[in-house]
Design a protein around this motif. Structure first.
Motif, PDB file in Angstrom:
ATOM      1  N   TYR A  34       6.111 -61.990  -8.584  1.00  0.00           N
ATOM      2  CA  TYR A  34       6.405 -60.980  -9.611  1.00  0.00           C
ATOM      3  C   TYR A  34       6.723 -59.622  -8.967  1.00  0.00           C
ATOM      4  N   PRO A  35       7.987 -59.168  -9.134  1.00  0.00           N
ATOM      5  CA  PRO A  35       8.350 -57.887  -8.511  1.00  0.00           C
ATOM      6  C   PRO A  35       7.863 -56.695  -9.338  1.00  0.00           C
ATOM      7  N   VAL A  36       7.258 -55.711  -8.679  1.00  0.00           N
ATOM      8  CA  VAL A  36       6.735 -54.530  -9.366  1.00  0.00           C
ATOM      9  C   VAL A  36       7.342 -53.293  -8.701  1.00  0.00           C
ATOM     10  N   PRO A  37       7.747 -52.281  -9.490  1.00  0.00           N
ATOM     11  CA  PRO A  37       8.274 -51.065  -8.866  1.00  0.00           C
ATOM     12  C   PRO A  37       7.301 -50.539  -7.815  1.00  0.00           C
ATOM     13  N   ARG A  38       7.850 -50.055  -6.675  1.00  0.00           N
ATOM     14  CA  ARG A  38       6.965 -49.681  -5.576  1.00  0.00           C
ATOM     15  C   ARG A  38       6.319 -48.312  -5.780  1.00  0.00           C
ATOM     16  N   ASN A  39       6.725 -47.576  -6.819  1.00  0.00           N
ATOM     17  CA  ASN A  39       6.238 -46.198  -6.967  1.00  0.00           C
ATOM     18  C   ASN A  39       5.206 -46.024  -8.070  1.00  0.00           C
ATOM     19  N   LEU A  40       4.565 -47.103  -8.514  1.00  0.00           N
ATOM     20  CA  LEU A  40       3.580 -46.943  -9.603  1.00  0.00           C
ATOM     21  C   LEU A  40       2.444 -46.028  -9.163  1.00  0.00           C
ATOM     22  N   PRO A  49       6.960 -44.341 -12.846  1.00  0.00           N
ATOM     23  CA  PRO A  49       6.882 -42.901 -13.154  1.00  0.00           C
ATOM     24  C   PRO A  49       8.232 -42.182 -13.218  1.00  0.00           C
ATOM     25  N   THR A  50       9.289 -42.717 -12.612  1.00  0.00           N
ATOM     26  CA  THR A  50      10.585 -42.036 -12.738  1.00  0.00           C
ATOM     27  C   THR A  50      11.296 -42.456 -14.022  1.00  0.00           C
ATOM     28  N   GLY A  51      10.939 -43.625 -14.551  1.00  0.00           N
ATOM     29  CA  GLY A  51      11.629 -44.149 -15.730  1.00  0.00           C
ATOM     30  C   GLY A  51      12.992 -44.740 -15.386  1.00  0.00           C
ATOM     31  N   ARG A  99      14.793 -53.080  -2.677  1.00  0.00           N
ATOM     32  CA  ARG A  99      14.110 -51.985  -1.996  1.00  0.00           C
ATOM     33  C   ARG A  99      13.202 -51.222  -2.961  1.00  0.00           C
ATOM     34  N   ASP A 100      13.491 -51.342  -4.265  1.00  0.00           N
ATOM     35  CA  ASP A 100      12.709 -50.617  -5.270  1.00  0.00           C
ATOM     36  C   ASP A 100      11.411 -51.326  -5.636  1.00  0.00           C
ATOM     37  N   ILE A 106      14.702 -45.770  -7.550  1.00  0.00           N
ATOM     38  CA  ILE A 106      13.258 -45.645  -7.308  1.00  0.00           C
ATOM     39  C   ILE A 106      13.001 -45.358  -5.832  1.00  0.00           C
ATOM     40  N   SER A 107      13.722 -46.078  -4.939  1.00  0.00           N
ATOM     41  CA  SER A 107      13.453 -45.866  -3.514  1.00  0.00           C
ATOM     42  C   SER A 107      13.845 -44.448  -3.101  1.00  0.00           C
ATOM     43  N   ASP A 108      14.872 -43.885  -3.720  1.00  0.00           N
ATOM     44  CA  ASP A 108      15.221 -42.482  -3.455  1.00  0.00           C
ATOM     45  C   ASP A 108      14.071 -41.564  -3.811  1.00  0.00           C
ATOM     46  N   SER A 109      13.478 -41.832  -4.977  1.00  0.00           N
ATOM     47  CA  SER A 109      12.396 -40.941  -5.407  1.00  0.00           C
ATOM     48  C   SER A 109      11.187 -41.099  -4.494  1.00  0.00           C
ATOM     49  N   VAL A 110      10.999 -42.297  -3.925  1.00  0.00           N
ATOM     50  CA  VAL A 110       9.883 -42.494  -2.991  1.00  0.00           C
ATOM     51  C   VAL A 110      10.186 -41.729  -1.701  1.00  0.00           C
ATOM     52  N   LEU A 111      11.433 -41.750  -1.260  1.00  0.00           N
ATOM     53  CA  LEU A 111      11.817 -41.045  -0.034  1.00  0.00           C
ATOM     54  C   LEU A 111      11.601 -39.540  -0.157  1.00  0.00           C
ATOM     55  N   HIS A 112      11.770 -39.017  -1.352  1.00  0.00           N
ATOM     56  CA  HIS A 112      11.518 -37.592  -1.611  1.00  0.00           C
ATOM     57  C   HIS A 112      10.308 -37.087  -0.866  1.00  0.00           C
TER      58      HIS A 112
END
Ligand code: HEM
Length: 440
Positions: free
Chosen positions: A37-43, A227-229, A236-237, A409-415
């Protein structure tokens, strides 16, 4: 979308292979929670409260079943079976009872955080409208279950709480009183009411469990929000649920349980009302009748109508109280903004925090005996509650200019990582935009 880290379910043990060919239940569980089950990495940690709520539902069912083994559902025996037999004679009965009593409060704490997380991050928006609505069904069932559970010790608050809550129905003209009598099995709470409340209090948690299965099923079709919606774009996300989120859910549950244990052991009656240690007496009305803390905001809405206007004030109060929950079913359509997350909605965000303050004031207003100040603040905050959902939210969603969204999402994590390198003194937002530019 396929994920290279996703491993198909391949049972190694012969027994598991045998089972998989006949009843592929472990395959189903693996697909829902395991490596599949894939889950967004930024929860963030607000996404932990769904599993905490599930944990507390389990705790309530387990402790409740054992308590029921020692409980007498009669007006003669109920109070003593709880306060005498269970608290003094049953081995660890006091712990079972306090764990169940405080478990209800912690269940509501988890669910309230879960709901407000949903309100802030727009979790109710497409494609998760049904997840949200099933959540509201769970919430209504929880309220019914908690109300009936509070009647079972047959203390003063149990009795008078049942009087007041079932009295809501008599506010409806013609049908109200017959419905109330039908619900109670008599004209006032008595043996018939107690036995049916016990029966339903035992049944409803299993109904809740069934709706939770639908809730999670409906969630697993679009997958979790984040959290980014922003939607998941590529692998990668995401991260596999196991081991990443099983570990995060696990340690956080342990921390939450620690707080629950501290309250259960050291302040078990802090969240309750002392009058419930007095046996029910239909001839002595308590000085104040207040429900459990998790109902206070609704109680304030109920009490905020004091003058008859076309309809009796009591009926307005009851209608407003039911509407305050029912309108949440229409939230996906009241908030038309295409941006889900409150983090990128500057105006919405401010009104969200005003709503939180408003609900806290409502809670304070509903939690004590009426005074002029309580009444006035209760009325104002009740009016604001409806204003928020019916006027402010639709207007904000129509006119607000949202902040730019991250491209993925991965962009927002890189932030976060890139921001470390940003010169000191720059605002977080500025550093964020530098980081987005760097990532692009
Ligand atoms: C017994 C009570 C409940 C349980 C066990 C439960 C369980 C869960 C779980 C495990 C998740 C996934 C993890 C997470 O997002 O936290 C979830 C997601 C969600 N729940 Fe609940 N829930 C309950 C009550 C509610 C209520 C009362 C509401 C709203 C009124 C609600 C609305 C949602 C929404 C909208 C999501 C999707 C969030 C997202 O992915 O962005 N749930 N729930």
């Amino acid at each position: 979308m396929s994920f290279s880290w996703a491993k198909p379910y391949e049972p190694k043990h012969p027994v598991m292979r045998w089972l998989d060919e006949r009843l592929p239940l472990p395959r189903l569980i693996y697909g829902a929670t395991g490596g599949g089950y894939p889950v967004p990495r930024n929860l963030n940690y607000f996404w932990n409260f769904g599993s905490i709520a599930g944990l507390f539902l389990t705790i309530q069912i387990v402790t409740g079943i054992v308590l029921a083994m020692h409980y007498f559902a009669t007006t003669e025996g109920a109070f003593n079976s709880v306060n005498g037999l269970i608290m003094r004679d049953v081995n660890a009965g006091w712990l079972l009872r306090y764990a169940h009593m405080n478990g209800a409060s912690f269940f509501f704490i988890a669910v309230y955080i879960h709901i407000f997380r949903g309100l802030y991050y727009g979790s109710y928006k497409a494609p998760r409208e049904l997840v949200w609505m099933l959540g509201l069904v769970i919430y209504l069932l929880m309220m019914a279950t908690a109300f009936m559970g509070y009647v079972l010790p047959w203390g003063q608050m149990s009795y008078w709480g049942a009087q007041v809550i079932t009295g809501f129905f008599s506010a409806f003209p013609l049908v109200g009183e017959p419905i109330r009598v039908w619900l109670l099995g008599g004209y006032a709470p008595d043996e018939a009411a107690l036995t049916r409340f016990f029966s339903l209090h035992y049944l409803l948690p299993f109904v809740i469990a069934a709706v939770v299965i639908l809730h999670i099923w409906a969630l697993h079709i679009p997958g979790s929000g984040n959290p980014t919606g922003v939607d998941v774009k590529d692998e990668r996300d995401t991260l596999p649920f196991h081991p990443f989120y099983t570990a995060k859910d696990g340690w956080f549950a342990a921390a939450f349980l620690l707080v629950y244990a501290i309250v259960t052991y050291f302040a078990p009656n802090y969240l309750g009302h002392p009058d419930n240690y007095i046996p029910a007496n239909p001839l002595a009305t308590p000085a104040e009748i207040v429900p459990e803390w998790y109902f206070w905001p609704f109680y304030a809405i109920l009490r905020s109508f004091t003058v008859d206007f076309i309809l009796p004030a009591k009926l307005w109060g009851v209608l407003a109280m039911f509407t305050s929950i029912l309108l949440l079913f229409f939230l996906p359509w009241l908030d038309r903004s295409p941006v889900r997350s409150g983090s990128y909605r500057p105006v919405f965000k401010r009104f969200f925090w005003l709503l939180v303050i408003d609900v806290v004031i409502l809670g304070w207003a509903g939690g004590g005996a009426p005074t002029p100040l309580r009444n006035a603040l209760g009325q104002m905050s009740a009016a604001y509650y409806f204003l928020h959902f019916l006027v402010i939210l639709p207007l904000v969603s129509a006119f607000e200019t949202p902040d730019p969204l991250p491209s993925s999402i991965s962009d927002s994590v890189l932030h976060g990582e890139a921001a470390e390198a940003a010169p000191a003194g720059q605002s977080k937002k500025r550093r964020g935009s530098v980081a987005t530019a760097a990532a692009e």
